[in-house]
Design an enzyme around this catalytic site. Structure first.
Site, PDB file in Angstrom:
ATOM      1  N   GLU A  93       0.588  -1.264   0.285  1.00 48.10           N
ATOM      2  CA  GLU A  93       0.286   0.077  -0.045  1.00 48.10           C
ATOM      3  C   GLU A  93       1.391   1.088  -0.269  1.00 48.10           C
ATOM      4  OE1 GLU A  93      -2.418  -0.534   3.586  1.00 48.10           O
ATOM      5  OE2 GLU A  93      -3.697  -2.729   2.510  1.00 48.10           O
ATOM      6  N   CYS A 117       4.192  -6.535  15.052  1.00 41.50           N
ATOM      7  CA  CYS A 117       4.257  -6.202  15.683  1.00 41.50           C
ATOM      8  C   CYS A 117       2.217  -6.403  16.336  1.00 41.50           C
ATOM      9  CB  CYS A 117       3.773  -4.748  16.071  1.00 41.50           C
ATOM     10  SG  CYS A 117       5.509  -4.101  16.071  1.00 41.50           S
ATOM     11  N   GLY A 170       6.291  -3.268   6.325  1.00 37.64           N
ATOM     12  CA  GLY A 170       7.347  -3.774   6.439  1.00 37.64           C
ATOM     13  C   GLY A 170       8.599  -2.245   7.134  1.00 37.64           C
ATOM     14  N   GLU A 171       9.058  -3.393   7.549  1.00 35.48           N
ATOM     15  CA  GLU A 171      10.304  -2.755   8.606  1.00 35.48           C
ATOM     16  C   GLU A 171      11.748  -2.339   7.600  1.00 35.48           C
ATOM     17  OE1 GLU A 171      13.077  -1.118   9.943  1.00 35.48           O
ATOM     18  OE2 GLU A 171      11.227  -1.363  12.156  1.00 35.48           O
ATOM     19  N   SER A 202      11.029   5.335   9.120  1.00 37.54           N
ATOM     20  CA  SER A 202      10.445   5.187  10.599  1.00 37.54           C
ATOM     21  C   SER A 202      10.316   3.257  11.078  1.00 37.54           C
ATOM     22  CB  SER A 202       8.689   4.731  10.568  1.00 37.54           C
ATOM     23  OG  SER A 202       7.389   4.365  11.908  1.00 37.54           O
ATOM     24  N   SER A 224       8.927   3.796  16.350  1.00 38.04           N
ATOM     25  CA  SER A 224       7.730   2.593  16.772  1.00 38.04           C
ATOM     26  C   SER A 224       8.262   2.575  18.563  1.00 38.04           C
ATOM     27  CB  SER A 224       7.046   1.769  15.963  1.00 38.04           C
ATOM     28  OG  SER A 224       7.084   2.186  14.284  1.00 38.04           O
ATOM     29  N   LEU A 225       7.229   3.359  19.299  1.00 37.78           N
ATOM     30  CA  LEU A 225       7.675   2.489  20.431  1.00 37.78           C
ATOM     31  C   LEU A 225       6.392   2.383  21.034  1.00 37.78           C
ATOM     32  CD1 LEU A 225       9.596   3.296  22.526  1.00 37.78           C
ATOM     33  CD2 LEU A 225       8.983   5.422  23.507  1.00 37.78           C
ATOM     34  N   ASN A 301      -6.221   2.095  15.029  1.00 42.89           N
ATOM     35  CA  ASN A 301      -7.236   1.707  13.827  1.00 42.89           C
ATOM     36  C   ASN A 301      -7.735  -0.080  13.750  1.00 42.89           C
ATOM     37  OD1 ASN A 301      -8.593   2.361  11.766  1.00 42.89           O
ATOM     38  ND2 ASN A 301      -6.982   3.030  10.705  1.00 42.89           N
ATOM     39  N   CYS A 344      -3.946   0.310   7.982  1.00 41.45           N
ATOM     40  CA  CYS A 344      -2.544   0.071   7.291  1.00 41.45           C
ATOM     41  C   CYS A 344      -2.556  -1.246   7.259  1.00 41.45           C
ATOM     42  CB  CYS A 344      -1.552   0.451   7.384  1.00 41.45           C
ATOM     43  SG  CYS A 344      -0.222   0.241   7.063  1.00 41.45           S
TER      44      CYS A 344
END
Length: 384
Positions: A93, A117, A170-171, A202, A224-225, A301, A344
């Protein structure tokens, strides 16, 4: 088998080397790069200032190809979201987010994600593969010229997309070798000409690669905490078991020595009854005490089978107030494009689910949900 070289895979140095292999001088690579990235050309015969001999060579040896659009949805608030086919039943996306003074593109770096996650729809799909440099920069290439067709260029002939955030599927730091050349193209004045302050990567906290990026190509960094202590983050962001918070905070401090901005942005997904208490906010203040930062609070979301709920607005405001009272700049992300998508990664997940069913014989053929013809220059069909 397609043996054509996709020129979107090549940053400036690689394109110069490729032109050298064709017996061409470096200035030809600069011309070619401008045609591709500044003018959106996808046909070599349209590149009028290239020598005819070079155009003929390129026509038989190279191509300019971005992922094809499966769907292209426009929200009432101006948000535009593309679902892009990257082959073998995988889709990613890309989202354009309009604001008063800028246009931001959210770009994906992997098909699926291995970080998994707890609150992320993409992670539930599992990891399929890394995207290529061409598939990453191709999202910007496709979106910039699609948005020009929709909106025209800015009052000073500016680009429509002024900011890029590597915050899609993705990372990014687990696809380092493809992501960095793509970002080099974003920053290249002969291509997109974005400043390092306007490109944000990110990460969920891949500490060794954060250190490497700080030396190779330090762009703005978001982390991303999502949790205020290791026990909770181990559950929400499993990568924390490998790189716990103390290591992550130390890496953030090191990154700031090279960063184009003097702060780290911490992203924090607000989950009802999980990480949204005032006590969590106070714990965060201790955690980030020596890391110049701002916080971006993200209302969760929801997606099917997540088992999680979004914090209510009052709780989010209470949480934010604790941070702001301590002098930390804190924003609450607006929900955008609710009428065209859910979480997402959810649209891509639907494509993958349908592909799996097809492989088991429940569907015969996977067809696009809404076929869309992406375009390069006005009136020019972009190749699939």
């Amino acid at each position: 088998m397609n043996d054509l070289v996709n020129l979107l895979d090549l940053d400036a140095d690689a394109l110069t080397a490729y032109c050298g292999e064709l017996g061409e001088k470096p200035f030809r690579a600069r011309q070619l790069q401008r045609w591709i990235h500044q003018f959106g050309a996808s046909r070599f015969d349209a590149m009028s200032d290239l020598a005819k001999s070079l155009r003929e060579k390129l026509a038989t040896r190279a191509e300019i190809r971005s992922p094809a659009a499966i769907t292209d949805n426009l929200s009432a608030d101006g948000t535009r979201k593309w679902l892009l086919d990257v082959g073998n039943g995988n889709a990613v996306e890309t989202v354009y987010i309009p604001e008063e003074t800028r246009g931001t593109l959210c770009v994906s770096s992997q098909a699926g994600c291995a970080v998994n996650c707890r609150f992320c729809s993409t992670g539930k799909q599992g990891f399929s593969r890394n995207l290529t440099t061409g598939e990453i920069i191709g999202q910007l290439w496709m979106a910039e010229f699609a948005m020009r067709e929709q909106l025209g260029r800015g009052p000073k002939d500016d680009r429509v997309i002024s900011n890029v955030v590597m915050m899609g599927m993705g990372e990014p730091l687990l696809n380092y070798d493809a992501v960095v050349p793509a970002m080099r193209l974003m920053l290249d004045d002969n291509a997109y000409g974005l400043s390092r302050r306007r490109v944000t990567l990110s990460t969920s906290g891949v500490v060794p690669m954060m250190d490497r990026l700080s030396k190779d190509l330090p762009v703005a960094l978001a982390v991303s905490l999502h949790a205020s202590n290791d026990a909770l983050r181990d559950v929400l962001v499993p990568l924390n078991k490998k790189y716990p918070l103390a290591e992550l905070m130390a890496a953030c401090r090191r990154y700031l020595e090279f960063a184009p901005r003097d702060f780290i942005t911490f992203e924090y997904c607000m989950l009802d009854g999980v990480n949204d208490g005032v006590e969590h906010a106070r714990e965060l203040l201790k955690l980030v005490a020596d890391v110049p930062c701002k916080f971006n609070l993200i209302p969760f979301n929801p997606f099917p089978e997540s088992g999680l709920k979004r914090s209510n607005n009052d709780q989010i405001r209470r949480f934010a107030q604790v941070l702001m009272d301590a002098g930390i700049v804190t924003t609450i992300r607006k929900t955008r494009g609710d009428d065209i998508d859910a979480a997402c990664g959810q649209l891509a997940g639907e494509v993958k689910d349908r592909t799996r069913l097809a492989e088991r014989g429940k569907f015969g053929k996977i067809t696009p949900l809404v076929p869309v013809a992406a375009t390069g220059q006005a009136g020019e069909a972009r190749p699939a």
